[in-house]
Scaffold this motif. Sequence first.
Motif, PDB file in Angstrom:
ATOM      1  N   PRO A  16      13.030  85.343  22.293  1.00 35.28           N
ATOM      2  CA  PRO A  16      11.679  85.625  22.760  1.00 35.28           C
ATOM      3  C   PRO A  16      11.350  85.265  24.211  1.00 35.28           C
ATOM      4  O   PRO A  16      10.276  85.611  24.676  1.00 35.28           O
ATOM      5  CB  PRO A  16      10.796  84.837  21.800  1.00 35.28           C
ATOM      6  N   SER A  17      12.269  84.591  24.936  1.00 30.96           N
ATOM      7  CA  SER A  17      11.974  84.320  26.342  1.00 30.96           C
ATOM      8  C   SER A  17      13.272  84.157  27.128  1.00 30.96           C
ATOM      9  O   SER A  17      14.323  83.914  26.559  1.00 30.96           O
ATOM     10  CB  SER A  17      11.100  83.072  26.505  1.00 30.96           C
ATOM     11  N   ASN A  18      13.144  84.299  28.445  1.00 32.89           N
ATOM     12  CA  ASN A  18      14.311  84.093  29.297  1.00 32.89           C
ATOM     13  C   ASN A  18      14.517  82.593  29.504  1.00 32.89           C
ATOM     14  O   ASN A  18      13.739  81.776  29.010  1.00 32.89           O
ATOM     15  CB  ASN A  18      14.183  84.860  30.616  1.00 32.89           C
ATOM     16  N   SER A  19      15.565  82.228  30.258  1.00 31.27           N
ATOM     17  CA  SER A  19      15.959  80.816  30.359  1.00 31.27           C
ATOM     18  C   SER A  19      14.892  79.921  30.991  1.00 31.27           C
ATOM     19  O   SER A  19      14.736  78.777  30.590  1.00 31.27           O
ATOM     20  CB  SER A  19      17.278  80.683  31.118  1.00 31.27           C
ATOM     21  N   ASN A  20      14.118  80.406  31.957  1.00 34.93           N
ATOM     22  CA  ASN A  20      13.086  79.555  32.561  1.00 34.93           C
ATOM     23  C   ASN A  20      11.680  79.833  31.998  1.00 34.93           C
ATOM     24  O   ASN A  20      10.696  79.333  32.511  1.00 34.93           O
ATOM     25  CB  ASN A  20      13.097  79.669  34.086  1.00 34.93           C
ATOM     26  N   HIS A  21      11.611  80.641  30.949  1.00 35.35           N
ATOM     27  CA  HIS A  21      10.360  80.943  30.231  1.00 35.35           C
ATOM     28  C   HIS A  21       9.315  81.657  31.095  1.00 35.35           C
ATOM     29  O   HIS A  21       8.127  81.611  30.790  1.00 35.35           O
ATOM     30  CB  HIS A  21       9.763  79.688  29.599  1.00 35.35           C
ATOM     31  N   SER A  22       9.756  82.324  32.165  1.00 39.67           N
ATOM     32  CA  SER A  22       8.818  83.086  32.994  1.00 39.67           C
ATOM     33  C   SER A  22       8.491  84.439  32.365  1.00 39.67           C
ATOM     34  O   SER A  22       7.527  85.091  32.745  1.00 39.67           O
ATOM     35  CB  SER A  22       9.376  83.281  34.399  1.00 39.67           C
ATOM     36  N   ILE A  23       9.295  84.853  31.377  1.00 33.20           N
ATOM     37  CA  ILE A  23       9.076  86.112  30.668  1.00 33.20           C
ATOM     38  C   ILE A  23       9.219  85.823  29.180  1.00 33.20           C
ATOM     39  O   ILE A  23      10.234  85.286  28.734  1.00 33.20           O
ATOM     40  CB  ILE A  23      10.104  87.177  31.107  1.00 33.20           C
TER      41      ILE A  23
END
Length: 192
Positions: A67-74
């Motif tokens: 549900p999200s990319n590694s840095n949680h920006s998406i």
Amino acid sequence: MAISLSKGQKIDLTKTNPGLTKVIVGLGWDTNKYDGGADFDLDASAFLLNAAGKVSSDQDFIFYNNPSNSNHSIAISGDNRTGEGAGDDESVMIELANVPAEVHKIAFCITIHEARERNQNFGQVANSYVRVVNEANNEELIRYDLGEDFSIETAITVGELYRHNGEWKFSAVGSGFQDGLAGLCRDYGVTV
């Protein structure tokens, strides 16, 4: 007031909206009533693409199981299986300034889960759209209604958010695929 796009149109997002930091990309659809006997399960996903138009790793494929990319920006909102009711069925939240530099483009897609097994396609789906909303005030900035152009497709790239000269732009794509999520993954470089 939102700007309504047609297939193939591109528009500045951050240049025309100074100070824009977080957006929500909302995707919506309705299923037509038909006699197929199986429920529909449509899914939104996002592919984070490098300059070559491919994902750098399988982690750059954002969907209900990642549900999200590694840095949680998406991050994706979750899995709305039915598409019932008004408003966005699924959405992707994006912190524009924190999107990793190697991500040049974010492709937003809608697929039909187990479409071949259930004998389903986008000819049985209506009112599909993508919209970009300013998260700060919930203002709809851009909207692209897909129309009824799809009959046998089981996956659609609806739009793309991409970087150009330090600004973010949006492109209304509306490109259909007959081989579902697996075809999208192959095209974007995800291991299937």
